[in-house]
Design an enzyme around this catalytic site. Structure first.
Site, PDB file in Angstrom:
ATOM      1  N   SER A 145       1.908   3.228  13.194  1.00  0.00           N
ATOM      2  CA  SER A 145       1.856   4.280  14.209  1.00  0.00           C
ATOM      3  C   SER A 145       1.960   5.632  13.530  1.00  0.00           C
ATOM      4  O   SER A 145       2.569   5.742  12.449  1.00  0.00           O
ATOM      5  CB  SER A 145       3.010   4.124  15.197  1.00  0.00           C
ATOM      6  OG  SER A 145       3.105   5.239  16.071  1.00  0.00           O
ATOM      7  N   TYR A 155      11.946   2.939  16.815  1.00  0.00           N
ATOM      8  CA  TYR A 155      10.497   2.739  16.703  1.00  0.00           C
ATOM      9  C   TYR A 155       9.952   3.400  15.440  1.00  0.00           C
ATOM     10  O   TYR A 155       9.200   2.783  14.678  1.00  0.00           O
ATOM     11  CB  TYR A 155       9.805   3.309  17.939  1.00  0.00           C
ATOM     12  CG  TYR A 155       8.325   3.004  18.001  1.00  0.00           C
ATOM     13  CD1 TYR A 155       7.873   1.757  18.392  1.00  0.00           C
ATOM     14  CD2 TYR A 155       7.378   3.976  17.673  1.00  0.00           C
ATOM     15  CE1 TYR A 155       6.518   1.467  18.455  1.00  0.00           C
ATOM     16  CE2 TYR A 155       6.028   3.706  17.728  1.00  0.00           C
ATOM     17  CZ  TYR A 155       5.602   2.453  18.132  1.00  0.00           C
ATOM     18  OH  TYR A 155       4.254   2.180  18.184  1.00  0.00           O
TER      19      TYR A 155
END
Length: 257
Positions: free
Chosen positions: A143, A156
């Site tokens: 990501s 995350y």
């Protein structure tokens, strides 16, 4: 050279919905057989049924954070097709409710890292012998949060940053037989790629598209195209790399005026 994916057996984790579903469909269109590994049984069965129109697909319910489940999944792929030629580690969960770090529970932190980072490690661990024999490839879906952050995304961001480090470590450890690369997507709109009970038309504003240098928000197909390239021999001289697929957003300077 994407035609070299024909008849290859590729595992895509977290592929019952979202980006993973887009990757699975793209690989099927290119002639690969795809094992859809996902924890959501309802979504998995629905997606495998949809995928049947495009090629050979099979759903195996899998919690990638559970080593026994991952081992069974890899064994089932080999029993099904006799080989594992490629692996896309896409399964992932986000921070629970974007919780401030002072309130983030250790069990919530651990679950995010277990799925997003440890899950990728476990999948490679159990697929590696088969990937070596096939001289295959691994693609880890990271990501842009591994490179930059919004508030309250510690678990995350850490998991995706760790996935980038795992990518280059695996590339060195598994080379030259296996190539390992990562993709870091930016804003990818997946509303239309959910299971039927949650699917909806994307509610995007002109400003959402305009803030991207390419002029639009991303789609699962954008990530899928890069994944297919990295799994193919067209990328045979590429390993240990991270490819940012974000419409140019991380290259855009932003000033408060």
């Amino acid at each position: 050279m994407l035609e070299d994916l024909r008849d290859k057996t590729i595992i895509v984790t977290g592929s019952a919905q979202g980006i993973g579903k887009g990757v699975a469909l793209q690989l099927l269109r290119l002639g690969a057989a795809v094992l859809i590994a996902d924890l959501d049984e309802e979504a998995g069965m629905e997606t495998s049924s949809e995928c049947a129109a495009w090629g050979e697909a099979r759903f195996v319910q899998t919690d990638v954070a559970d080593e026994a489940a991952v081992a069974r999944m890899a064994a089932e792929a080999v029993a099904w097709r006799g080989a594992i030629d490629g692996l896309v580690n896409n399964a992932g969960i986000a921070d629970p409710g974007a919780t401030p770090v002072e309130q983030l529970r250790l069990d919530a932190w651990n679950r995010v890292l277990a799925v997003n980072l440890t899950g990728a490690f476990l999948c490679v661990k159990h697929a590696a012998p088969h990937l070596r024999r096939a001289r295959g490839a691994v693609v880890n879906i990271a990501s842009t949060r591994a490179l930059q952050s919004e508030p309250n995304t510690e678990a995350y961001s850490a998991s995706k940053g760790g996935l980038l480090a795992l990518t280059h470590a695996l590339a060195v450890s598994l080379g030259p037989e296996v190539r390992v690369n990562a993709i870091s997507p930016g804003w990818i709109e997946v509303s239309a790629w959910k299971k039927s009970g949650q699917r909806r038309i994307p509610a995007l504003r002109p400003i959402d598209h305009a803030q991207h240098p390419v002029g639009r928000v991303g789609t699962p197909e954008d990530v899928a195209a890069m994944a297919a390239f990295l799994l193919s021999e067209a990328s045979g001289f590429i390993t240990g790399q991270n490819f940012v697929v974000d419409g140019g957003m991380t290259r855009k300077m932003i000033y408060v005026e």
